[in-house]
Design a protein around this motif. Structure first.
Motif, mmCIF file in Angstrom:
data_model
loop_
_atom_site.group_PDB
_atom_site.id
_atom_site.type_symbol
_atom_site.label_atom_id
_atom_site.label_comp_id
_atom_site.label_asym_id
_atom_site.label_seq_id
_atom_site.Cartn_x
_atom_site.Cartn_y
_atom_site.Cartn_z
ATOM 1 N N ARG A 53 0.817 -1.221 0.000
ATOM 2 C CA ARG A 53 0.000 0.000 0.000
ATOM 3 C C ARG A 53 0.840 1.257 0.000
ATOM 4 O O ARG A 53 0.294 2.353 -0.031
ATOM 5 C CB ARG A 53 -0.879 0.047 1.255
ATOM 6 C CG ARG A 53 -1.939 -1.000 1.299
ATOM 7 C CD ARG A 53 -2.818 -0.791 2.521
ATOM 8 N NE ARG A 53 -3.376 -2.056 2.916
ATOM 9 C CZ ARG A 53 -4.021 -2.268 4.053
ATOM 10 N NH1 ARG A 53 -4.189 -1.279 4.915
ATOM 11 N NH2 ARG A 53 -4.492 -3.452 4.334
ATOM 12 N N THR A 165 -8.897 -11.661 9.673
ATOM 13 C CA THR A 165 -8.100 -10.431 9.760
ATOM 14 C C THR A 165 -9.036 -9.242 9.605
ATOM 15 O O THR A 165 -9.968 -9.288 8.804
ATOM 16 C CB THR A 165 -7.043 -10.385 8.632
ATOM 17 O OG1 THR A 165 -6.280 -11.581 8.655
ATOM 18 C CG2 THR A 165 -6.109 -9.202 8.806
ATOM 19 N N GLY A 167 -9.862 -5.902 12.428
ATOM 20 C CA GLY A 167 -10.537 -5.660 13.694
ATOM 21 C C GLY A 167 -10.172 -6.665 14.777
ATOM 22 O O GLY A 167 -10.875 -6.784 15.779
ATOM 23 N N SER A 188 -2.880 -5.855 12.548
ATOM 24 C CA SER A 188 -1.840 -4.818 12.577
ATOM 25 C C SER A 188 -1.443 -4.445 13.997
ATOM 26 O O SER A 188 -0.542 -3.626 14.171
ATOM 27 C CB SER A 188 -2.342 -3.581 11.825
ATOM 28 O OG SER A 188 -3.514 -3.067 12.436
HETATM 29 C C1 3PG Z 1 -5.632 -4.732 6.804
HETATM 30 O O1 3PG Z 1 -5.914 -5.035 5.670
HETATM 31 O O2 3PG Z 1 -5.313 -3.594 7.140
HETATM 32 C C2 3PG Z 1 -5.581 -5.838 7.760
HETATM 33 O O3 3PG Z 1 -6.711 -6.600 7.602
HETATM 34 C C3 3PG Z 1 -5.359 -5.410 9.163
HETATM 35 O O4 3PG Z 1 -6.533 -5.017 9.762
HETATM 36 P P1 3PG Z 1 -6.455 -4.428 11.240
HETATM 37 O O5 3PG Z 1 -5.688 -3.132 11.146
HETATM 38 O O6 3PG Z 1 -7.883 -4.227 11.654
HETATM 39 O O7 3PG Z 1 -5.725 -5.433 12.085
#
Ligand code: 3PG
Length: 219
Positions: A53, A165, A167, A188
């Motif tokens: 990204r 993944t 939340g 994350s």
């Molecule tokens: C994302 O694509 O950013 C991931 O799925 C991480 O998601 P998160 O920031 O909610 O953990």
């Protein structure tokens, strides 16, 4: 096209089983990539997903591969066949997409880089099964229905295994990991942007250690 197993590379399932948490990192400054990867590794987390990204993502993947060889590096937010090609060029061990398209699945079938495609519905689950695939990202996990939706999908799709993944954090990860159709969780939260910006690698190592402990002994 040789499969990962044919080439001696770890299979996608073996990579995901390393978990129990797949850290999803979005890197703005490539200089942070190596200390971040080292901190995660020191905490017992040996797989990382670097999202495509940012302009720094490719260089971040290159540096981690070159300087932290024990870390298994994947490319995330792969949206197109071109990005899957980029993942291959960068030597990514795996790729992750937030959703599925027939075009991306066609490209993945012809690529040596295993793809973890994102799904959130029964119809998308059926699309994967049509292709003989049994591993999926469940995205966006919390917003799409959380553990309750995964439990519901286990009925008609017992062969599917998920990496939920979106939340997920230290507070709710265990509820996902307890499900029979969850192989690992992604998120994350192991690499908070403020900790990365401050170079607080100790904090990231501590978060990684806590994540590693979510499912007992090393798998
Ligand atoms: C994302 O694509 O950013 C991931 O799925 C991480 O998601 P998160 O920031 O909610 O953990």
């Amino acid at each position: 096209m040789p499969t990962a197993a044919d080439t001696g590379q770890p299979t996608l399932e073996a990579i995901l089983r390393r978990g129990p948490v797949l850290p999803v990192v979005t890197i703005a400054d490539p200089a942070t990539a190596v200390p971040l990867a080292r901190a995660l590794l020191a905490g017992g987390i040996a797989v990382i997903e670097v999202t495509l990204r940012t302009a720094a993502a490719a260089e971040a993947i290159r540096r981690i591969r070159a300087e932290v060889p024990a870390m298994i590096v994947g490319a995330g937010t792969v949206l197109s066949p071109a990005q899957l090609d980029l993942a291959r060029e960068l030597g990514a061990a795996f790729a992750v997409s937030p959703g599925v398209t027939p075009g991306l699945l066609d490209a993945a079938a012809a690529s040596p880089v295993p793809l973890l495609p994102g799904i959130a519905t029964a119809s998308e689950a059926m699309l994967l099964l049509e292709r003989g695939l049994s591993l999926a990202k469940f995205f966006p996990a919390a917003a799409a229905g959380g553990p309750a939706l995964l439990r519901a999908l286990a009925g008609p799709f017992p062969e599917l295994r998920f990496c939920p993944t979106g939340g997920i954090d230290a507070g709710n990860a265990a509820a996902y990991l307890a499900l029979s159709n969850v192989i690992c969780v992604g998120g994350s939260w192991l690499a908070p942007a403020d900790a990365v910006a401050a170079g607080d690698w100790r904090r990231i190592e501590t978060l990684a250690r806590a994540a590693r402990a979510l499912r007992g002994e090393p798998g």
